[in-house]
Motif scaffolding. Structure first.
Motif, short mmCIF file in Angstrom:
data_model
loop_
_atom_site.label_atom_id
_atom_site.label_comp_id
_atom_site.label_asym_id
_atom_site.label_seq_id
_atom_site.Cartn_x
_atom_site.Cartn_y
_atom_site.Cartn_z
N ILE A 549 0.71 -1.38 -0.19
CA ILE A 549 0.14 -0.13 -0.44
C ILE A 549 0.91 0.91 0.15
CG2 ILE A 549 -2.07 1.11 1.31
CD1 ILE A 549 -2.89 -1.65 2.32
N ALA A 550 1.98 1.47 0.45
CA ALA A 550 2.72 1.76 1.11
C ALA A 550 3.59 2.59 -0.51
CB ALA A 550 4.11 1.87 1.40
N ARG A 551 3.65 1.70 -0.96
CA ARG A 551 4.17 2.05 -2.56
C ARG A 551 3.33 2.06 -3.98
NH1 ARG A 551 7.52 -2.75 -0.77
NH2 ARG A 551 6.03 -4.30 -1.66
N GLY A 552 2.16 1.50 -3.80
CA GLY A 552 1.33 2.14 -4.58
C GLY A 552 0.83 3.69 -4.34
N ILE A 553 0.89 3.93 -2.86
CA ILE A 553 0.41 6.09 -2.81
C ILE A 553 1.74 6.80 -2.92
CG2 ILE A 553 0.37 7.71 -0.96
CD1 ILE A 553 -1.36 4.84 0.76
N MET A 554 3.27 5.79 -2.68
CA MET A 554 4.39 6.77 -2.69
C MET A 554 4.24 7.02 -4.45
SD MET A 554 8.37 6.34 -3.00
CE MET A 554 8.47 4.48 -3.78
N TYR A 555 3.26 5.89 -5.32
CA TYR A 555 3.95 5.88 -6.75
C TYR A 555 2.83 6.85 -7.46
CZ TYR A 555 3.21 5.04 -12.08
OH TYR A 555 2.36 4.64 -13.06
N LEU A 556 1.75 7.10 -6.81
CA LEU A 556 0.75 8.06 -6.90
C LEU A 556 1.28 9.72 -7.03
CD1 LEU A 556 -2.94 6.49 -5.24
CD2 LEU A 556 -2.03 6.65 -7.61
N HIS A 557 1.62 9.97 -5.35
CA HIS A 557 2.32 11.22 -5.11
C HIS A 557 3.56 11.75 -5.85
CE1 HIS A 557 0.42 10.96 -0.78
NE2 HIS A 557 -0.52 10.65 -1.75
N GLN A 558 4.37 11.00 -6.41
CA GLN A 558 5.76 10.59 -6.55
C GLN A 558 5.94 10.45 -8.04
OE1 GLN A 558 9.02 11.25 -3.15
NE2 GLN A 558 10.45 9.77 -4.97
N ASP A 559 6.07 9.39 -8.20
CA ASP A 559 6.60 8.77 -9.39
C ASP A 559 5.56 8.87 -10.07
OD1 ASP A 559 8.53 7.76 -7.76
OD2 ASP A 559 7.98 5.92 -7.20
N SER A 560 4.53 8.90 -10.50
CA SER A 560 3.33 9.31 -11.71
C SER A 560 3.57 10.57 -12.21
CB SER A 560 2.41 8.95 -11.13
OG SER A 560 1.63 9.96 -10.58
N ARG A 561 3.16 10.78 -13.50
CA ARG A 561 3.39 12.12 -14.15
C ARG A 561 3.41 13.25 -13.88
NH1 ARG A 561 7.70 14.23 -16.67
NH2 ARG A 561 6.55 15.62 -19.16
N LEU A 562 1.58 12.17 -12.98
CA LEU A 562 0.97 14.06 -12.06
C LEU A 562 0.63 13.22 -11.30
CD1 LEU A 562 -2.35 14.20 -15.16
CD2 LEU A 562 -0.34 15.37 -14.78
N THR A 563 0.96 14.01 -9.72
CA THR A 563 0.63 14.19 -8.74
C THR A 563 -0.92 13.61 -8.34
OG1 THR A 563 2.71 15.50 -8.08
CG2 THR A 563 0.71 15.52 -6.65
N ILE A 564 -1.09 12.54 -7.43
CA ILE A 564 -2.23 12.32 -7.33
C ILE A 564 -2.90 12.57 -6.17
CG2 ILE A 564 -4.72 10.08 -7.88
CD1 ILE A 564 -2.89 9.82 -10.40
N ILE A 565 -4.29 12.71 -5.96
CA ILE A 565 -4.52 12.65 -4.42
C ILE A 565 -5.47 12.08 -4.40
CG2 ILE A 565 -4.68 13.71 -2.04
CD1 ILE A 565 -1.82 15.06 -3.49
N HIS A 566 -5.53 10.72 -3.49
CA HIS A 566 -6.59 9.83 -3.59
C HIS A 566 -7.95 10.44 -2.64
CE1 HIS A 566 -9.05 6.47 -3.01
NE2 HIS A 566 -8.74 5.51 -4.06
N ARG A 567 -7.38 10.72 -1.43
CA ARG A 567 -8.75 11.48 -0.82
C ARG A 567 -9.35 10.43 0.07
NH1 ARG A 567 -11.72 17.14 -2.73
NH2 ARG A 567 -12.40 15.92 -3.65
N ASP A 568 -9.54 9.29 -0.09
CA ASP A 568 -9.98 8.24 0.19
C ASP A 568 -10.03 6.85 0.38
OD1 ASP A 568 -13.00 7.42 1.67
OD2 ASP A 568 -13.58 6.87 -0.56
N LEU A 569 -8.54 7.13 1.00
CA LEU A 569 -7.74 5.72 1.63
C LEU A 569 -8.37 5.24 2.78
CD1 LEU A 569 -4.26 6.86 1.01
CD2 LEU A 569 -5.40 5.10 -0.93
N LYS A 570 -8.66 3.55 2.60
CA LYS A 570 -9.34 3.33 3.85
C LYS A 570 -9.99 1.82 3.03
CE LYS A 570 -13.58 3.84 1.68
NZ LYS A 570 -15.65 3.96 2.12
#
Length: 759
Positions: A549-570
């Motif tokens: 999960i941590a690596r997945g969120i890091m990808y969304l925040h940093q490694d993907s071309r766009l910075t993606i904030i999920h806002r509903d992680l549960k």
């Protein structure tokens, strides 16, 4: 015993004052054991030995009434008197009317000053200045013009003159060795706007004073002391440095370069009988010169200063910013570039100084030059001793040795490409979204009209055929022992009351969801999952899920071309495949940040209470740190097996986060671990996970780590962890029963992390 008595005699000889006047003449030299004491009793001058023996003797000035000798000046730091008896050394005024330190056994002078006039005397002033004064009171030579490693208040130091370094401070080799060490301080004579700390011939640290060069950073106040530092010119060719101190004991303040390379502004504290640092640089490893590489900067506003890339840049070597950063998009000369403003910055090294310009002229100076990479501008309120009232700094090439500082920073304008790929994608999205929406609306309208005129029987046949085709495709081999049981379409029709609108819970991107269908399908699936979850999710599997999960969120925040904030992680939005690999799902509430955006606000707070960060739930402010908070809650849920919204079901259990904090603080982390994994689990690994979870759920977003740091802490078990702040308790707010946040329809081929919720 005789040896001990001899050492005591030598110590008494070197420390007992045989002479306590503040001056001496040619007729009365200074010998070991004699001291000059300034009129107010603050400073003393005399012979000393750093090892309290007679092997090496020096002439120096120190604070008279401070228990441990604190030196502020040494005359013969590189020419000590050695291998002689104390009585053989003397400091005297020679026949040539100069000060000379000599060893009578050899007759050779070890240190001399400039020649004075007839009838000169040597005086130790209350300021700590040792002066060779003529009969009419003129200073023929003074120690303030020849500092070693310390600058005292009112000491006027000529750092540079006519483009050359005049005065350089050298640190000592060590606390017990006053000889010249490897570190030194000098002013940059080319710009007169910065001071360099050198380690040998290598630039070690850089101090700039750009905010207002007539006042070098203004004033610094701490305790009952205010320090005012000034830089002034002499004949337009030289630069003087001086500072004054106001307060209870201004004389007991010193600015020194110690043997470790640190510049410290120190004041004596009588209550603690120690020196207190009001200023100390460098303050961290990334604060050293060029430690973050080209286009990288040291963020000193973080609790642990670290290297970051400037806006519009990315690390050259993956996640290691220390090697420097590169542009996301290359500059193209002739294109109308844009400039991004970075506030509170320490300006980089290697600037060109343009005097007496307006802000618009400074902008033009950089924007019309393709080689210009950045500029900074300051309009001074008073020119003081300077010939100009404003200054424009322009950089070409790489930006090196910059930083974000909590105070004394200024605006830095960095050149970026005219239109970024991100902007192009946004423009494309702006164009395509309305067109796509229109096409979908027309298509949907046509489908509604088509199906409206078809008979109910035909509609049921089509639905039945599609459902049967799908269900048969899950069992191509004919094996009836599949993961999920076969359900007849007729059973679904009955369960949903023929797909009645009154049973519809809602609709999503994949169709409608009915109450009866949800109960009919999930009732068996969840019973099978709950029965097996304790054996399917031992601690190694849970730890694997946490890191995934941590690596997945890091990808969304940093490694993907766009910075993606999920806002509903549960928990219900984390799906597990057959190999227990987590997948983040449901991006219906996600937001995309641009390259220079770090935070946003919304008037409509969406998400799930309990997983929401405090700043988002109460103020609508969200950032990557909001997802970090949600991850922290998830981590504590996985470790404990307790759902964040379920503590009211347990006795004396106020809140999962508060309970985790209390048990971690008391060293009872095993009481938080799920009983199904407690046996034979590595408590050190679990304790580290709880520690990281508490770092993630800290109330202030500035205190929470980035997800890249979380991944590093999870995968490097020996790296030290910061101490988390105590959480503030918030009362639980339940979501409405049956709401969208309480239910999740997942793929029948995936297993939801909801299995970990509840014991």
């Amino acid at each position: 015993m005789e040896k001990v008595h001899l050492q005591v005699f030598i110590l008494l000889l070197l420390s007992s004052p045989c002479e306590s006047d503040d001056q001496f003449t040619q007729a009365k030299p200074l010998f070991p054991g004699d001291m000059l004491i300034s009129k107010e009793g603050v400073f003393a001058l005399g012979f000393f030995s750093p090892t309290n023996s007679n092997e090496s003797l020096y002439i120096g000035i120190w604070y008279h009434n401070i228990p441990d000798r604190t030196l502020v000046w040494v005359a013969n730091r590189d020419s000590p008197i050695t291998n002689t008896t104390p009585s053989a050394a003397k400091l005297a005024i020679t026949d040539n009317q100069e000060l000379a330190l000599s060893d009578s056994t050899t007759g050779r002078p070890l240190w001399t000053t400039a020649t004075g006039g007839a009838g000169v005397i040597a005086v130790l002033l209350s300021s700590g200045n040792f002066v060779l004064r003529s009969a009419n009171g003129t200073a023929m030579w003074q120690s303030f013009d020849h500092p070693t490693d310390t600058i005292l208040p009112t000491m006027r130091v000529l750092f540079s003159y006519q483009g050359h370094v005049v005065t350089r401070l050298f640190a000592s080799k060590g606390p017990a060795d006053p000889s010249t060490g490897d570190f030194s301080v000098s002013m940059d004579p080319s710009s007169k706007l910065q001071i360099f700390v050198w380690h040998g011939t290598r630039l070690y640290y850089r101090i700039n004073f750009f905010s207002d060069v007539s006042a070098f950073g203004g004033s610094v106040s701490y305790a009952t002391t205010t320090v005012i530092v000034s830089v002034s010119r002499v004949n337009e060719d030289g630069l003087y440095f001086m500072y004054t101190v106001s307060g209870d004991s201004p004389a007991f303040t010193r600015l020194s370069l110690d043997y470790t390379g640190k510049i410290r502004l120190l004041t004596w504290n009588n209550d603690t009988s120690s020196w207190t640092a009001g200023y100390e640089r460098p303050s961290s490893g990334c604060d050293l010169y060029a430690a973050c590489g080209p286009f990288g900067y040291c963020d000193n506003t973080e609790s642990v200063p670290s290297c970051r890339c400037l806006d519009g840049f990315e690390p050259i070597d993956g996640h290691d910013v220390s090697r420097g950063c590169r542009r996301n998009e290359a500059l193209v000369c002739g294109m109308e570039d844009r400039f991004v403003t970075l506030s509170g910055m320490k300006a980089p090294q290697g600037f060109m100084h343009v005097d007496n310009t307006s802000f618009d002229q400074c902008v033009t100076e950089c924007s019309t030059n393709c080689s210009c990479t950045a500029y900074a501008y300051f309009n001074m309120s008073t020119a003081g001793a300077w010939a100009y009232t404003s200054r424009c700094l322009v950089w070409t090439g790489d930006l090196v040795d910059t930083g974000k500082v909590p105070s004394f920073g200024e605006d830095l304008y960095i050149r970026l490409a005219a239109v970024s790929h991100v902007q192009k994608k946004r423009n494309l999205v702006k164009i395509l979204l309305p067109i796509t929406a229109l096409v979908l609306l027309i298509t949907f309208t046509m489908l509604v009209l088509t199906y409206k005129h078809r008979g109910t029987r035909q509609k049921k046949k089509v639905q039945k055929r599609h459902m049967l085709q799908y269900l048969r495709s899950t069992d191509q081999a004919g094996d009836k022992n599949i993961e999920f049981p076969f359900i007849d379409f007729e059973d679904i029709v009955v369960a949903t009351d023929n797909f009645s609108d009154t049973n519809m819970l809602g609709k999503g991107g994949f169709g409608k969801v009915y109450k009866g269908m949800l109960e009919g399908i999930n009732e068996v699936a969840i019973k099978r999952l709950n029965t097996a979850r304790k054996s399917m999710l031992p601690w190694p599997t849970r730890f694997k899920i946490i890191k995934g999960i941590a690596r997945g969120i890091m990808y969304l925040h940093q490694d993907s071309r766009l910075t993606i904030i999920h806002r509903d992680l549960k928990a219900s939005n984390i799906l597990l495949d057959t190999e227990m690999i987590p997948k983040i799902s449901d991006f219906g509430m996600a937001r995309i940040f641009s390259g220079d955006q770090h935070q946003a606000n919304t008037n409509r707070v969406v998400g799930t209470y309990g997983y929401m960060s405090p700043e988002y739930a109460m103020e609508g402010a969200f950032s990557v740190k909001s997802d970090t908070y949600s991850f922290g809650v998830l981590l504590l849920e996985i470790v404990s097996g307790i759902k964040i919204s379920s503590p009211h079901l347990l006795m004396d259990f106020p809140n999962l986060i508060v309970q985790a904090w209390n048990l971690w603080k008391d060293g009872k982390i095993e009481d938080l671990v799920d009983s199904s994994v407690k046996e034979n689990c590595p408590l050190d690994e679990i304790s580290r996970c709880i520690h990281i979870g508490l770092l993630c759920v800290q109330d202030s977003p500035n205190c929470r780590p980035l997800m890249s740091a979380v991944v590093f802490m999870l995968e490097n078990k020996t790296s030290p962890l910061p101490i988390p702040m105590q959480p503030v308790y918030f009362a639980r707010r339940d979501a409405k029963p049956g709401g969208a946040n309480n239910n999740r329809v997942s793929s029948v081929n995936d297993m939801s992390l909801t299995a970990l919720e509840g014991r």
